[in-house]
Design an enzyme around this catalytic site. Structure first.
Site, PDB file in Angstrom:
ATOM      1  N   HIS A 235      17.125  33.920   9.971  1.00  0.00           N
ATOM      2  CA  HIS A 235      16.980  32.485   9.745  1.00  0.00           C
ATOM      3  C   HIS A 235      17.647  32.044   8.450  1.00  0.00           C
ATOM      4  CE1 HIS A 235      13.785  32.854   6.604  1.00  0.00           C
ATOM      5  NE2 HIS A 235      13.397  33.904   7.295  1.00  0.00           N
TER       6      HIS A 235
ATOM      7  N   CYS B 279      11.534  39.351   7.874  1.00  0.00           N
ATOM      8  CA  CYS B 279      12.677  38.756   8.565  1.00  0.00           C
ATOM      9  C   CYS B 279      13.930  38.851   7.691  1.00  0.00           C
ATOM     10  CB  CYS B 279      12.383  37.307   8.916  1.00  0.00           C
ATOM     11  SG  CYS B 279      11.211  37.115  10.282  1.00  0.00           S
TER      12      CYS B 279
END
Length: 468
Positions: A304, A323
């Site tokens: 992201h 992440c």
């Protein structure tokens, strides 16, 4: 062609390292300090660092380093060599040339000498490049540490990485994405060539990014962030205990079941994270930035954007909650969507509307997150990166001097710290049915290495910006 999306004020594509790392052992301390090469998303006529050939290239690298070990390895540079640069002469320059010659960074056919000349500087830059260091051409603290890592440790990195490569079941496609966690970098590969290269922020040692193989199935433009229970418990509830307005200030909503509730009605000193659900509204404040690349996996992680792009300019990039934050995430999304109407400009136009939207590529794009601390590169070099999660190394029975340094208050003084690596047998490389060759291994005893360590200020990450 209009390229305003490339210069959007919040789409800063400057890239270095970011994050924080308090790894507990010698390689962890190295990970705290190490600076990876500066890079920007760009077209690159290069072969990828992870391809179907990487396993065999790594076996070849093991053979080369076993030969070096058999011939006695290399001698650590004395502390007096620190700070040396081109033009220096004498015993320290001679020792540097000898060290670089052993690993063939310096051409072995050159006559021995005691001058830090242009050939020596070029060789040192080559060494720095293959260790992910800034190519300064002089011996700074990080370069000194890397030069003095024993050959046995380098062999162990190669062995461990080869074992992991052998176990991977990744189905390479014509186009795929690979993120090497220890390198904090990502490559977008198109028909065997690196089409894009990005700097990343990956998981901290406490919240490590997992290795995985999956596919990018969709791109969420202006995503909501559904806060994981672990982050709600570890980060958000403690903040609510200090500031009852934290959720409103962060554009977050909280739910009990399906019912939205007022956070001021909850006693956060006794509240249990599992009883609540928190999500953050889309916008410039969102911890996922302007978009998320969805990739189904059991660990519920993804790639992201981030509103804190300044993290990519920091020295250490191991600070997410698992992440992968990508510098140039919009550029990567446009690459995934190549062949559709969703160009980089179209994605930016959608962001400008303020309306969330999910788009899907015509064909899923394979993704691999790998953990390579040592590998054979397609250009013939042998690459090394820090073992930031201590996966290669066993647990230490007691803290080492390097552990104390990593956790201590940072000062500007220089200290010479002897670091003793634990003696251990190397593990054999697991074989692949079609191509693997057995690697002979033998127990090794590692000698203490004196390392000059310059203490610097730690990097502090705002926990309120922590996303997966």
């Amino acid at each position: 062609m209009h390229l305003s999306w490339l210069s959007h004020p919040l789409q800063n594509r400057e890239t270095q390292q970011s994050g924080r790392s308090l790894a507990r052992r010698w390689f962890g301390a190295f990970g705290v300090a190490i600076t990876l090469a500066f890079a920007t998303p760009a077209f690159a006529d290069d072969q990828p660092n992870y391809s179907p050939q990487t396993y065999d290239l790594t076996l070849r690298a093991i053979t080369d380093y076993e030969e070096i070990a058999t011939n006695g390895g290399w001698q650590p540079l004395p502390p007096g060599a620190a700070g040396m640069r081109i033009g220096a002469k004498g015993k320290f320059a001679k020792a540097l040339r000898a060290r670089l010659t052993v690993t063939r960074d310096l051409d072995p056919s050159l006559p021995a000498g005691s001058e830090f000349d242009q050939a020596t500087q070029d060789a040192l830059k080559h060494f720095q490049a293959r260790h992910g260091l800034s190519q300064t051409g002089s011996i700074g603290r990080l370069t000194m540490i890397a030069l003095n890592v024993p050959v046995e440790v380098r062999l162990h990195q190669l062995d461990a990485s080869a074992n992991r490569l052998a176990a991977l079941k990744f189905k390479f496609g014509d186009r795929y994405i690979v993120s090497n966690i220890p390198a904090a970098s990502l490559e977008a590969v198109d028909h065997g060539v690196v089409d894009r290269s990005y700097t990343t922020v990956v998981g901290s040692p406490e919240r490590a990014s997992p290795t995985l193989t999956t596919n990018v199935m969709a791109i969420n433009i202006l995503p909501y962030w559904n806060v994981p229970q672990s982050i709600l418990k570890a980060d958000i509830i403690p903040k609510l205990q200090k500031n009852p307005n934290y959720l409103a200030d962060s554009h977050m909503r909280i739910y009990r079941g399906r019912q939205e509730i007022d956070p001021h009605t909850v006693d956060w000193s006794t509240a249990r994270a599992e009883d609540y659900f928190v999500k953050q509204e889309p916008g410039v404040w969102n911890s996922l930035g302007f978009l998320r690349l969805d990739m189904p996996n059991k660990d519920s992680v993804y790639m992201h954007d981030t509103p804190h792009r300044e993290l990519f300019r920091s020295d250490v990039r191991f600070g997410s909650s698992g992440c992968t934050r990508v510098a140039g995430a919009q550029d990567l999304a446009a690459w995934v969507m190549q062949g559709s109407e969703w160009t980089g400009q179209a994605i930016q136009d959608q962001i400008d509307t303020g309306v969330p939207k999910t788009i899907k590529p015509a064909k899923p794009v394979p993704v691999a997150w790998v953990y390579l601390t040592g590998w054979g590169a397609p250009d013939g070099s042998v690459q090394f990166r820090p073992d930031v999660y201590n996966i290669d190394t066993p647990a230490d029975p007691e803290p080492t001097p390097a552990d104390t340094l990593a956790a201590s208050t940072i000062t500007d003084r220089t200290a010479s710290v002897p670091v003793t690596m634990p003696a251990q047998p190397r593990k054999p490389v697991a074989s692949k049915p079609a191509q693997a060759k057995p690697v002979a291994v033998k127990p090794v005893q590692v000698k203490p290495v004196a390392t000059t360590v310059v203490k610097t200020r730690p990097i502090i990450i705002d926990a309120s910006a922590t996303a997966n």
